[in-house]
Design a protein around this motif. Structure first.
Motif, PDB file in Angstrom:
ATOM      1  N   GLY A  63      -2.463   9.594   6.564  1.00 24.02           N
ATOM      2  CA  GLY A  63      -1.627  10.722   6.207  1.00 24.02           C
ATOM      3  C   GLY A  63      -1.944  11.167   4.793  1.00 24.02           C
ATOM      4  N   ALA A  64      -1.967  12.492   4.562  1.00 25.85           N
ATOM      5  CA  ALA A  64      -2.263  12.991   3.216  1.00 25.85           C
ATOM      6  C   ALA A  64      -1.180  12.514   2.245  1.00 25.85           C
ATOM      7  CB  ALA A  64      -2.336  14.511   3.226  1.00 25.85           C
ATOM      8  N   HIS A  65       0.041  12.424   2.743  1.00 24.58           N
ATOM      9  CA  HIS A  65       1.121  11.977   1.855  1.00 24.58           C
ATOM     10  C   HIS A  65       0.888  10.536   1.392  1.00 24.58           C
ATOM     11  CE1 HIS A  65       5.127  11.717   0.113  1.00 24.58           C
ATOM     12  NE2 HIS A  65       5.167  10.499   0.600  1.00 24.58           N
ATOM     13  N   ASP A  66       0.353   9.703   2.306  1.00 24.28           N
ATOM     14  CA  ASP A  66       0.087   8.311   1.938  1.00 24.28           C
ATOM     15  C   ASP A  66      -0.886   8.241   0.770  1.00 24.28           C
ATOM     16  OD1 ASP A  66       1.732   7.498   3.973  1.00 24.28           O
ATOM     17  OD2 ASP A  66       0.113   7.272   5.419  1.00 24.28           O
ATOM     18  N   ILE A  67      -1.949   9.059   0.855  1.00 23.17           N
ATOM     19  CA  ILE A  67      -2.934   9.069  -0.227  1.00 23.17           C
ATOM     20  C   ILE A  67      -2.286   9.550  -1.519  1.00 23.17           C
ATOM     21  CG2 ILE A  67      -5.106  10.082  -1.019  1.00 23.17           C
ATOM     22  CD1 ILE A  67      -5.929  10.313   1.908  1.00 23.17           C
ATOM     23  N   GLY A  68      -1.518  10.631  -1.412  1.00 27.74           N
ATOM     24  CA  GLY A  68      -0.846  11.179  -2.581  1.00 27.74           C
ATOM     25  C   GLY A  68       0.102  10.169  -3.205  1.00 27.74           C
ATOM     26  N   GLU A  69       0.822   9.482  -2.345  1.00 23.67           N
ATOM     27  CA  GLU A  69       1.833   8.529  -2.807  1.00 23.67           C
ATOM     28  C   GLU A  69       1.178   7.388  -3.595  1.00 23.67           C
ATOM     29  OE1 GLU A  69       3.073   5.364  -0.731  1.00 23.67           O
ATOM     30  OE2 GLU A  69       4.145   5.091  -2.620  1.00 23.67           O
ATOM     31  N   MET A  79     -12.417  -3.471  16.101  1.00 19.74           N
ATOM     32  CA  MET A  79     -12.675  -3.269  14.668  1.00 19.74           C
ATOM     33  C   MET A  79     -11.884  -2.076  14.146  1.00 19.74           C
ATOM     34  SD  MET A  79     -14.152  -4.857  12.366  1.00 19.74           S
ATOM     35  CE  MET A  79     -14.274  -4.590  10.629  1.00 19.74           C
ATOM     36  N   ASP A  80     -11.854  -0.990  14.953  1.00 21.91           N
ATOM     37  CA  ASP A  80     -11.102   0.191  14.544  1.00 21.91           C
ATOM     38  C   ASP A  80      -9.647  -0.151  14.292  1.00 21.91           C
ATOM     39  OD1 ASP A  80     -13.354   1.565  14.785  1.00 21.91           O
ATOM     40  OD2 ASP A  80     -12.753   2.810  16.487  1.00 21.91           O
ATOM     41  N   ILE A  81      -9.106  -0.939  15.226  1.00 23.67           N
ATOM     42  CA  ILE A  81      -7.690  -1.256  15.097  1.00 23.67           C
ATOM     43  C   ILE A  81      -7.456  -2.069  13.831  1.00 23.67           C
ATOM     44  CG2 ILE A  81      -7.937  -3.240  16.671  1.00 23.67           C
ATOM     45  CD1 ILE A  81      -4.767  -1.252  16.438  1.00 23.67           C
ATOM     46  N   PHE A  82      -8.391  -2.950  13.514  1.00 22.69           N
ATOM     47  CA  PHE A  82      -8.268  -3.749  12.297  1.00 22.69           C
ATOM     48  C   PHE A  82      -8.235  -2.835  11.072  1.00 22.69           C
ATOM     49  CE2 PHE A  82     -10.298  -5.872   8.698  1.00 22.69           C
ATOM     50  CZ  PHE A  82      -9.479  -6.980   8.561  1.00 22.69           C
ATOM     51  N   LEU A  83      -9.201  -1.925  11.010  1.00 27.08           N
ATOM     52  CA  LEU A  83      -9.266  -1.023   9.855  1.00 27.08           C
ATOM     53  C   LEU A  83      -8.031  -0.143   9.776  1.00 27.08           C
ATOM     54  CD1 LEU A  83     -13.017   0.040   9.848  1.00 27.08           C
ATOM     55  CD2 LEU A  83     -11.812  -1.425   8.220  1.00 27.08           C
ATOM     56  N   GLN A  84      -7.614   0.373  10.953  1.00 29.96           N
ATOM     57  CA  GLN A  84      -6.446   1.242  10.955  1.00 29.96           C
ATOM     58  C   GLN A  84      -5.207   0.495  10.464  1.00 29.96           C
ATOM     59  OE1 GLN A  84      -6.413   4.785  12.083  1.00 29.96           O
ATOM     60  NE2 GLN A  84      -4.557   4.545  10.854  1.00 29.96           N
ATOM     61  N   GLN A  85      -5.106  -0.775  10.871  1.00 27.01           N
ATOM     62  CA  GLN A  85      -3.955  -1.570  10.424  1.00 27.01           C
ATOM     63  C   GLN A  85      -4.024  -1.834   8.917  1.00 27.01           C
ATOM     64  OE1 GLN A  85      -1.251  -2.127  11.746  1.00 27.01           O
ATOM     65  NE2 GLN A  85      -1.393  -2.458  13.932  1.00 27.01           N
ATOM     66  N   VAL A  86      -5.249  -2.081   8.419  1.00 27.50           N
ATOM     67  CA  VAL A  86      -5.401  -2.318   6.979  1.00 27.50           C
ATOM     68  C   VAL A  86      -5.003  -1.064   6.205  1.00 27.50           C
ATOM     69  CG1 VAL A  86      -7.064  -2.696   5.126  1.00 27.50           C
ATOM     70  CG2 VAL A  86      -7.143  -4.120   7.188  1.00 27.50           C
ATOM     71  N   VAL A  87      -5.511   0.079   6.662  1.00 28.47           N
ATOM     72  CA  VAL A  87      -5.219   1.327   5.957  1.00 28.47           C
ATOM     73  C   VAL A  87      -3.725   1.614   5.995  1.00 28.47           C
ATOM     74  CG1 VAL A  87      -5.497   3.818   6.093  1.00 28.47           C
ATOM     75  CG2 VAL A  87      -7.484   2.333   6.257  1.00 28.47           C
ATOM     76  N   SER A  88      -3.123   1.413   7.186  1.00 29.87           N
ATOM     77  CA  SER A  88      -1.697   1.705   7.266  1.00 29.87           C
ATOM     78  C   SER A  88      -0.893   0.683   6.456  1.00 29.87           C
ATOM     79  CB  SER A  88      -1.295   1.807   8.743  1.00 29.87           C
ATOM     80  OG  SER A  88      -0.272   0.971   9.073  1.00 29.87           O
ATOM     81  N   GLY A  89      -1.437  -0.525   6.328  1.00 35.45           N
ATOM     82  CA  GLY A  89      -0.803  -1.527   5.475  1.00 35.45           C
ATOM     83  C   GLY A  89      -0.881  -1.152   4.002  1.00 35.45           C
ATOM     84  N   ILE A  90      -2.010  -0.589   3.597  1.00 35.36           N
ATOM     85  CA  ILE A  90      -2.145  -0.158   2.197  1.00 35.36           C
ATOM     86  C   ILE A  90      -1.131   0.944   1.906  1.00 35.36           C
ATOM     87  CG2 ILE A  90      -3.667   0.988   0.533  1.00 35.36           C
ATOM     88  CD1 ILE A  90      -6.022  -0.445   1.885  1.00 35.36           C
ATOM     89  N   PRO A 123       2.503  -5.251 -14.485  1.00 39.43           N
ATOM     90  CA  PRO A 123       2.581  -4.043 -13.668  1.00 39.43           C
ATOM     91  C   PRO A 123       1.441  -3.962 -12.648  1.00 39.43           C
ATOM     92  CG  PRO A 123       2.904  -3.505 -15.986  1.00 39.43           C
ATOM     93  CD  PRO A 123       2.510  -4.949 -15.922  1.00 39.43           C
ATOM     94  N   GLY A 124       0.220  -4.240 -13.109  1.00 37.63           N
ATOM     95  CA  GLY A 124      -0.921  -4.183 -12.196  1.00 37.63           C
ATOM     96  C   GLY A 124      -0.757  -5.185 -11.075  1.00 37.63           C
ATOM     97  N   GLY A 125      -0.283  -6.373 -11.427  1.00 38.27           N
ATOM     98  CA  GLY A 125      -0.061  -7.408 -10.426  1.00 38.27           C
ATOM     99  C   GLY A 125       0.947  -6.955  -9.388  1.00 38.27           C
ATOM    100  N   ALA A 126       1.993  -6.258  -9.831  1.00 39.79           N
ATOM    101  CA  ALA A 126       3.024  -5.814  -8.896  1.00 39.79           C
ATOM    102  C   ALA A 126       2.461  -4.824  -7.885  1.00 39.79           C
ATOM    103  CB  ALA A 126       4.187  -5.192  -9.664  1.00 39.79           C
ATOM    104  N   VAL A 127       1.593  -3.914  -8.372  1.00 37.95           N
ATOM    105  CA  VAL A 127       1.004  -2.942  -7.449  1.00 37.95           C
ATOM    106  C   VAL A 127       0.104  -3.658  -6.446  1.00 37.95           C
ATOM    107  CG1 VAL A 127      -0.595  -1.010  -7.279  1.00 37.95           C
ATOM    108  CG2 VAL A 127       1.178  -1.004  -9.032  1.00 37.95           C
ATOM    109  N   LEU A 128      -0.745  -4.529  -6.958  1.00 40.74           N
ATOM    110  CA  LEU A 128      -1.624  -5.268  -6.055  1.00 40.74           C
ATOM    111  C   LEU A 128      -0.788  -6.115  -5.099  1.00 40.74           C
ATOM    112  CD1 LEU A 128      -4.640  -5.469  -5.654  1.00 40.74           C
ATOM    113  CD2 LEU A 128      -4.601  -7.604  -6.951  1.00 40.74           C
ATOM    114  N   GLY A 129       0.268  -6.720  -5.639  1.00 41.98           N
ATOM    115  CA  GLY A 129       1.164  -7.524  -4.808  1.00 41.98           C
ATOM    116  C   GLY A 129       1.739  -6.701  -3.667  1.00 41.98           C
ATOM    117  N   GLY A 130       2.161  -5.483  -3.966  1.00 44.37           N
ATOM    118  CA  GLY A 130       2.711  -4.610  -2.934  1.00 44.37           C
ATOM    119  C   GLY A 130       1.701  -4.359  -1.835  1.00 44.37           C
ATOM    120  N   ILE A 131       0.473  -4.063  -2.243  1.00 42.55           N
ATOM    121  CA  ILE A 131      -0.544  -3.754  -1.245  1.00 42.55           C
ATOM    122  C   ILE A 131      -0.883  -4.998  -0.428  1.00 42.55           C
ATOM    123  CG2 ILE A 131      -2.976  -3.094  -1.009  1.00 42.55           C
ATOM    124  CD1 ILE A 131      -2.313  -1.031  -3.297  1.00 42.55           C
TER     125      ILE A 131
END
Lengths: 293, 404
Positions: free
Chosen positions: A137-143, A1-12, A236-244
C-alpha cells in the motif's frame, strides 16, 4: 516464496505502526525517565483533533502541523497540571497517574466523538504499489518514511542540540542537573510536549489503517511496548528496528508455525517483552543504566 | 454436565414448589398499579462502550411510551446500570436489580459473555430475562432455560444462510474463513460449516482467526488470498471488516465476499473501507440499514429520525444500534401490552412467547416476529443483499431459518 515475501513486506508495514508509537514512548522515557502508559491514548486524542479540523474543511497538511502543535501544547498542559504535583513521588505513583490519564483520554474521546469508528484520510495515494509479485500500500510506504523522518529528528535533537542534552541530563540526574543550572521541571514539561507531538504524528499515520475510534491504540500500544523493550527504551533507532522485527516476526510465526497460528500472535509480542527483560533488560541497542546507590 | 443439569433441575423444581406455595395474588415485584420496573445492564464504559448507545436509546423509547400514557396505564420505570462488558460486574449489577431494586424483569442485557454469567441465576430466580442483546444461539433453549429469550437472528442461522448461498451459487467453491477467536466468531463458523454439511471438508481451504487486540489483519488476508480461495467468509467486527475489505481490494483478491451482518453498516464499515472496494459484498439483513440511502424517504425511517431528534438528540443518526434499540423496545412493549393486567412473571414470559406475526417498522419489509412455548427465537428471517456501490440491494426471497 511469494507468500514469504508478501508476509515480510506486510510485517514491515505493520511494524512501522508499532515503531511510530514506540518512538513516542522512547521520547518520553529519555526525557523524563518515566514510561507513559497514556501515550497511545494521547495520540488517539490528538488524532481526533485532527479529524475535527479536517471535517471543518482545513487542508490536510495544515491540519497535520496544527495537530502536532496542539498535541505539543496538550502535553505541556498535562505535565504541568497532572504530573508536576507527583513529580517527586515514587515512580509507581507516576505510573498509576499515567494509567489514569489513559482511561480519562479514552472516555473523554468517546464522550465527545462517540465510539463509532470514523474514516481518517491518508495524505498518500490510494493506489497500491506493485514490486514484482509483491504488493504494498502507498500509505504503508509513506507511513514508514514519516516514521524514519521522526527518528532522524529525534536522534539529531538528543545528540546535537543543547536542549536535547539538557533534557537527557535532567531525566537521568535531576539533582546534579539542577545544580549545573538546568531547569529540570521545564525540561520535563518539554519532554511531555515533544512526546505528545510525536504521538500525534503516529496517530495520524495509524488512523487511516485501523480507522479512528477511541480504542484504536489499545492493541498497538502493547506491540509498541514490545518494540521499545526489544530495541531498548534508550535507543530511538532500536525502537524502530524493534517495531519492524516484532511486525515481521508475528507474521512469519503466524503463517509458518502451526501450533501458534494466527491465534497466538499477541502472545508472541508478550513473549518478546518477557524474554528481553529476562535476557537483556536494556534491549538490543539500549544503554545499560548504571545507578549509584 | 449431566450432573450439573440434574442439580439445576432439582433447584428449579424446588423453587417452583416454593413459588406455588405463596398466597395467590401476591404481587409481582416491581409492578404496581402505576408502574412496571424494568432492569438492564449495558457497557457504558470499557472496551465495548460503542454498544452503550443501545441502553440509552431504550430509555429514550420508554420515555416516549410514558409520554403517550404508558402501557395499560402503567409507566415504565427503566433502570440501567453500567457493567463495562465485564461478566463479574454484570452479576453484581443484576443481583442488585433483582434483589434490591426488585425489578419485574430483565430486558436487553447486552453481550454474550455477560449474559452467560447470569443465565443460570435468572432461571434459578425465575425472573424473565428477555430479548437479550446478543446473537448467540444458546438463548433459544426453552426446555432448559425457560426464563431466557433472545431477539435478533442468531449467528448460526446466519452462517447457515451463507452456506446455502455458496452451495447453490458458486461453482467449485474454495472457501477461506476469517473469524474472531471467541464465541461470536465460532458460532458463525459452526453455522456455516453445519450448513455446508458433507461438503465442508472439500470446500473450506483455509481458516484464519484474529484477536480483538490485533492491530491489523493484513497477514491473515495475505494468507487467505494465497490459499486460492474464491469465496471469503468474513466474520469480523466493523473495525476489522474495514481492513479486510480494503486489504483484499489492494492486493487484488476478488473472491465472492460474504460479510457478516454484524458489519453490514454503510456508515461504520463500507464508507470507511471505500464504496468502490465494497462493491459486490454480500450480507444477510433483517433491518433497514439507517445509512442506506434507499430508505431516506421511507416513512418508518422518517418516524425513527423524528423520535431520535425528540427523545435522544445526543444519539447518532448514523448508528444502526439506535434503530436496533428502537425495534427491540417496541417488541417488549407489545409483549407487555398483551399481558393486560396480569403482570405476573409467568404471564410476562408467556406473552413474550406468544408474539404472532409482529411486524416492526425498522425491520425489512415482510419480516415477522413469531414466538411460541417451544420457539424462543423471535426473528428468524433474513434476506441476502448485495452492495452495488451505493445501497444494499436485497435479492432472492426472505429466508426463514425456522423452516429447514
Amino acid at each position: 516464496m511469494d507468500i514469504f515475501l508478501q508476509q515480510v513486506v506486510s510485517g514491515i508495514a505493520t511494524g512501522g505502526i508499532y515503531a511510530s508509537l514506540a518512538l513516542a514512548l522512547v521520547m518520553i522515557y529519555q526525557a523524563t525517565d518515566v514510561v507513559n502508559f497514556a501515550q497511545g491514548e494521547m495520540a488517539m486524542f490528538s488524532t481526533y483533533l485532527a479529524w475535527s479540523m479536517l471535517n471543518a474543511g482545513v487542508p490536510y497538511w495544515v491540519t497535520f502541523f496544527a495537530t502536532v502543535a496542539l498535541a505539543f501544547l496538550l502535553g505541556l498542559v498535562i505535565e504541568r497540571l497532572v504530573i508536576r504535583p507527583v513529580e517527586s513521588a515514587p515512580i509507581l505513583s507516576i505510573v498509576i497517574v499515567t494509567l489514569g490519564l489513559l482511561v480519562i483520554h479514552n472516555s473523554i474521546a468517546g464522550w465527545i466523538w462517540s465510539y463509532i469508528q470514523k474514516p481518517f484520510p491518508s495524505p498518500f495515494p490510494s493506489r497500491p504499489v506493485h514490486m514484482g509479485p509483491i504488493i504494498v500500500g502507498a500509505h504503508d510506504i509513506g507511513e514508514i518514511s514519516v516514521t524514519l523522518i521522526v527518528l532522524l529528528l529525534l536522534f539529531a535533537f538528543f545528540r546535537y542540540t543543547p536542549v536535547g542534552l539538557a533534557m537527557r541530563a535532567a531525566a537521568h540526574n535531576p539533582v546534579s542537573s539542577r545544580l549545573s543550572g538546568i531547569r529540570v521541571s521545564r525540561m520535563l514539561m518539554l519532554g511531555w510536549g515533544l512526546a505528545a507531538a510525536f504521538g500525534a504524528v503516529a496517530g495520524m499515520m495509524v488512523a487511516p489503517i485501523v480507522t479512528l475510534e477511541p480504542n484504536m491504540m489499545g492493541g498497538i500500544q502493547i506491540y509498541a511496548f514490545a518494540a521499545a523493550t526489544l530495541g531498548g527504551f534508550t535507543s530511538p533507532g532500536g525502537a524502530v528496528l524493534g517495531g519492524i522485527i516484532v511486525g515481521v516476526a508475528e507474521n512469519l510465526v503466524g503463517t509458518y508455525v502451526r501450533f501458534i497460528g494466527t491465534e497466538l500472535k499477541l502472545t508472541v509480542a508478550l513473549a518478546i517483552i518477557i524474554i528481553v527483560l529476562l535476557v537483556r533488560p536494556r534491549g538490543l541497542f539500549g544503554r545499560a543504566v548504571v545507578r549509584r546507590v | 454436565m449431566n450432573v450439573m443439569r440434574r442439580v439445576l433441575m432439582l433447584l428449579l423444581v424446588g423453587t417452583v414448589g416454593l413459588a406455588t406455595a405463596l398466597p395467590a395474588g401476591a404481587q409481582t415485584p416491581g409492578v404496581t398499579s402505576t408502574e412496571i420496573k424494568i432492569g438492564n445492564t449495558n457497557p457504558y464504559s470499557g472496551p465495548a462502550s460503542a454498544y452503550g448507545t443501545i441502553g440509552k436509546a431504550l430509555g429514550a423509547y420508554f420515555k416516549k411510551i410514558n409520554d403517550e400514557g404508558g402501557i395499560n396505564g402503567r409507566k415504565i420505570n427503566y433502570i440501567t446500570y453500567d457493567d463495562s462488558y465485564a461478566p463479574p460486574k454484570t452479576v453484581e449489577m443484576v443481583r442488585r436489580l433483582v434483589e434490591q431494586d426488585q425489578v419485574a424483569l430483565l430486558f436487553q442485557t447486552l453481550g454474550t459473555p455477560t449474559n452467560s454469567a447470569i443465565h443460570k441465576y435468572m432461571n434459578g430466580k425465575q425472573v424473565p430475562h428477555i430479548f437479550v442483546a446478543t446473537g448467540a444461539t444458546k438463548w433459544n433453549d426453552p426446555k432448559n432455560f425457560p426464563w431466557t429469550m433472545g431477539w435478533q437472528p442468531n449467528y448460526q442461522i446466519e452462517g447457515r444462510i451463507y452456506a446455502q448461498y455458496v452451495l447453490k451459487n458458486v461453482k467449485d467453491a474454495k472457501v477461506g474463513i476469517l473469524y474472531q477467536n471467541d464465541d461470536y466468531g465460532k458460532d458463525y463458523r459452526k453455522g456455516f460449516l453445519d450448513g455446508l454439511g458433507e461438503a465442508a471438508k472439500r470446500v473450506v481451504v483455509l481458516e484464519q482467526t484474529y484477536e480483538v487486540t490485533d492491530p491489523t489483519i493484513d497477514s491473515q488476508i495475505v494468507n487467505l488470498k494465497n490459499s486460492g480461495a474464491n469465496v471469503f467468509f468474513n466474520v469480523t467486527i466493523p473495525k476489522f471488516a474495514v481492513q479486510a475489505i480494503k486489504k483484499s481490494h489492494d492486493i487484488g483478491w476478488k473472491p465472492v465476499h460474504l460479510l457478516n451482518n454484524v458489519s453490514s453498516s454503510l456508515g461504520t464499515t463500507l464508507k470507511p473501507a471505500g464504496l468502490e472496494a465494497s462493491k459486490g459484498l454480500i450480507t444477510a439483513l433483517y433491518m433497514k440499514e439507517v445509512t442506506d440511502p434507499q430508505w431516506k424517504n421511507d416513512k418508518a425511517y422518517l418516524d425513527w429520525v423524528a423520535w431520535m431528534k425528540k427523545y435522544y438528540p445526543e444519539g447518532a443518526l448514523d448508528d444502526q444500534a439506535n434503530a436496533y434499540a428502537y425495534s427491540v423496545a417496541a417488541t417488549l412493549v407489545q409483549a407487555l401490552k398483551q399481558c393486560g393486567n396480569d403482570l405476573s412473571r409467568q404471564n410476562i414470559m408467556k406473552q413474550a412467547a406468544s408474539l404472532k406475526n409482529l411486524e416492526l417498522p425498522m425491520l425489512l419489509p415482510g419480516i415477522k416476529i413469531n414466538t411460541s412455548a417451544t420457539d424462543f427465537a423471535p426473528i428468524e428471517q433474513e434476506q441476502l443483499a448485495k452492495f452495488n456501490g451505493e445501497i444494499w440491494q436485497v435479492f432472492g426471497e426472505l429466508i426463514d431459518a425456522s423452516k429447514k
